[in-house]
Design a protein around this motif. Structure first.
Motif, PDB file in Angstrom:
ATOM      1  N   TRP A  79      45.009  44.318  40.377  1.00  0.00           N
ATOM      2  CA  TRP A  79      44.235  44.220  41.670  1.00  0.00           C
ATOM      3  C   TRP A  79      43.325  42.870  41.585  1.00  0.00           C
ATOM      4  CZ3 TRP A  79      44.451  48.488  45.065  1.00  0.00           C
ATOM      5  CH2 TRP A  79      45.154  49.691  44.527  1.00  0.00           C
ATOM      6  N   GLU A  80      43.144  42.354  42.829  1.00  0.00           N
ATOM      7  CA  GLU A  80      42.415  41.349  43.053  1.00  0.00           C
ATOM      8  C   GLU A  80      41.339  41.821  44.107  1.00  0.00           C
ATOM      9  OE1 GLU A  80      44.244  37.953  44.937  1.00  0.00           O
ATOM     10  OE2 GLU A  80      45.838  39.328  46.145  1.00  0.00           O
ATOM     11  N   GLY A 119      43.757  33.576  43.984  1.00  0.00           N
ATOM     12  CA  GLY A 119      44.396  34.917  44.147  1.00  0.00           C
ATOM     13  C   GLY A 119      45.791  34.604  44.524  1.00  0.00           C
ATOM     14  N   SER A 120      46.364  35.775  44.836  1.00  0.00           N
ATOM     15  CA  SER A 120      47.619  35.689  45.241  1.00  0.00           C
ATOM     16  C   SER A 120      47.894  35.019  46.736  1.00  0.00           C
ATOM     17  CB  SER A 120      48.128  37.046  45.756  1.00  0.00           C
ATOM     18  OG  SER A 120      47.635  37.811  46.805  1.00  0.00           O
ATOM     19  N   PRO A 138      41.550  38.632  38.362  1.00  0.00           N
ATOM     20  CA  PRO A 138      42.169  40.037  38.519  1.00  0.00           C
ATOM     21  C   PRO A 138      42.034  40.844  37.635  1.00  0.00           C
ATOM     22  CG  PRO A 138      43.850  38.140  38.851  1.00  0.00           C
ATOM     23  CD  PRO A 138      42.494  37.505  38.458  1.00  0.00           C
ATOM     24  N   GLU A 194      47.636  49.898  49.266  1.00  0.00           N
ATOM     25  CA  GLU A 194      47.497  48.676  48.899  1.00  0.00           C
ATOM     26  C   GLU A 194      46.097  48.085  48.638  1.00  0.00           C
ATOM     27  OE1 GLU A 194      49.034  45.179  50.860  1.00  0.00           O
ATOM     28  OE2 GLU A 194      48.367  45.825  52.708  1.00  0.00           O
ATOM     29  N   LYS A 254      42.632  44.520  46.523  1.00  0.00           N
ATOM     30  CA  LYS A 254      43.958  44.625  46.881  1.00  0.00           C
ATOM     31  C   LYS A 254      45.118  44.482  45.803  1.00  0.00           C
ATOM     32  CE  LYS A 254      46.171  41.067  48.696  1.00  0.00           C
ATOM     33  NZ  LYS A 254      47.503  41.085  48.137  1.00  0.00           N
ATOM     34  N   ARG A 255      45.830  45.297  46.129  1.00  0.00           N
ATOM     35  CA  ARG A 255      46.783  45.348  44.967  1.00  0.00           C
ATOM     36  C   ARG A 255      47.580  43.791  44.790  1.00  0.00           C
ATOM     37  NH1 ARG A 255      48.701  50.237  42.639  1.00  0.00           N
ATOM     38  NH2 ARG A 255      48.361  52.150  43.979  1.00  0.00           N
ATOM     39  N   TRP A 256      48.005  43.561  43.631  1.00  0.00           N
ATOM     40  CA  TRP A 256      48.799  42.392  43.507  1.00  0.00           C
ATOM     41  C   TRP A 256      50.066  42.795  42.750  1.00  0.00           C
ATOM     42  CZ3 TRP A 256      46.275  37.216  41.608  1.00  0.00           C
ATOM     43  CH2 TRP A 256      46.893  36.171  41.883  1.00  0.00           C
ATOM     44  N   TYR A 268      51.554  41.087  39.169  1.00  0.00           N
ATOM     45  CA  TYR A 268      50.808  40.122  38.457  1.00  0.00           C
ATOM     46  C   TYR A 268      50.353  40.825  37.199  1.00  0.00           C
ATOM     47  CZ  TYR A 268      46.806  37.102  37.102  1.00  0.00           C
ATOM     48  OH  TYR A 268      46.201  36.342  36.383  1.00  0.00           O
TER      49      TYR A 268
END
Length: 256
Positions: free
Chosen positions: A37-38, A48-49, A114, A200, A225-227, A230
């Motif tokens: 997660w981020e 982040g993503s 994360p 998510e 938020k799901r990553w 990662y």
């Protein structure tokens, strides 16, 4: 009813049950937090993503001022003003990171870097990439009183499920761990209510109670938020050369 009709009916029921089971298996459980997660919203370009959620959700309100008792509130406001002035001048305020000290609770849950959540039998483990911090939430375990909890950076956490909401109670956070420069006593209790908003997005509503320092509950919400995919990286604070300037009281880098 003919034999063929009975067989067809049984087959149809079995097929419907199998389809329903397969559909249930394909849908994410409302209680599955496992994954990387981020923080949301993403803190800035290049962090982040860089991928926005498929379905936008409301951005959490800023964390409010802690409801500190006096004279602690005036002292806190003076320190905040001092640090803001240092930042305005381009001088980073001092922090525990200068001494390679982990953030502890509740700061580690803000997901500075994360974090990974792992669900196993009787336990949920949170791994924050920053400072390699690890937090264990024991499900169904007896809740400790603050007086019986050994002080730790992450404290000691117990949790229970209320439907799809994970309710976590944390006590025993070290007195030296100051989230947002806020002092606390050994009687501080942190309560979190975590739930999936959708596939998510994860919401964490945090409430801090401290009868010695706070006039009432201090509450805010973090979102993650799901990553997917990662992998949490190793973070070792090694050969740190930061120190607090003795005159201007800001964070400096010692150059050899």
């Amino acid at each position: 009813m003919t034999t063929w009709t009975r067989v067809f009916g049984v087959t149809l029921v079995a097929a419907s049950a199998a389809s329903a089971h397969a559909l249930a298996q394909s849908r994410p459980s409302p209680r599955v937090f496992t994954g990387s997660w981020e923080a949301y919203p993403i803190r800035g370009e290049g962090f982040g993503s860089g991928v926005q959620p498929k379905v936008r959700v409301a951005v959490p309100a800023p964390i409010p001022e802690p409801p500190l008792r006096q004279p602690h509130l005036d002292e806190w406001r003076a320190l905040q003003a001092k640090n803001a002035e240092l930042t305005r001048k381009g001088l980073p305020p001092p922090s525990t990171g200068m001494a390679c000290i982990p953030e502890g609770m509740p700061a580690m849950m803000q997901a500075t870097f994360p974090m990974e959540i792992l669900e196993t039998a009787g336990q949920i483990t949170v791994i924050e990439e920053a400072f390699n911090q690890v937090r264990r939430i024991f499900l169904g375990a007896p809740a400790l009183s603050p007086e019986d909890a050994e002080p730790r950076f992450a404290g000691q956490s117990t949790g229970r499920w209320e439907g799809a909401v994970l309710v976590v109670r944390t006590v025993g956070v070290k007195d030296s761990v100051h989230f947002r420069n806020t002092p606390h006593s050994s009687r501080m209790t942190i309560t979190e209510r975590m739930r999936l908003v959708n596939d998510e997005m994860l919401e964490n509503r945090v409430t801090v109670d401290d009868p010695e320092y706070l006039t009432g509950p201090w509450t805010w919400t973090w979102m993650y938020k799901r990553w997917p995919g990662y992998q949490i990286q190793e973070y070792v604070c090694e050969d740190n050369r930061y120190f607090e300037d003795p005159t201007l009281r800001y964070q400096r880098l010692r150059v050899n």
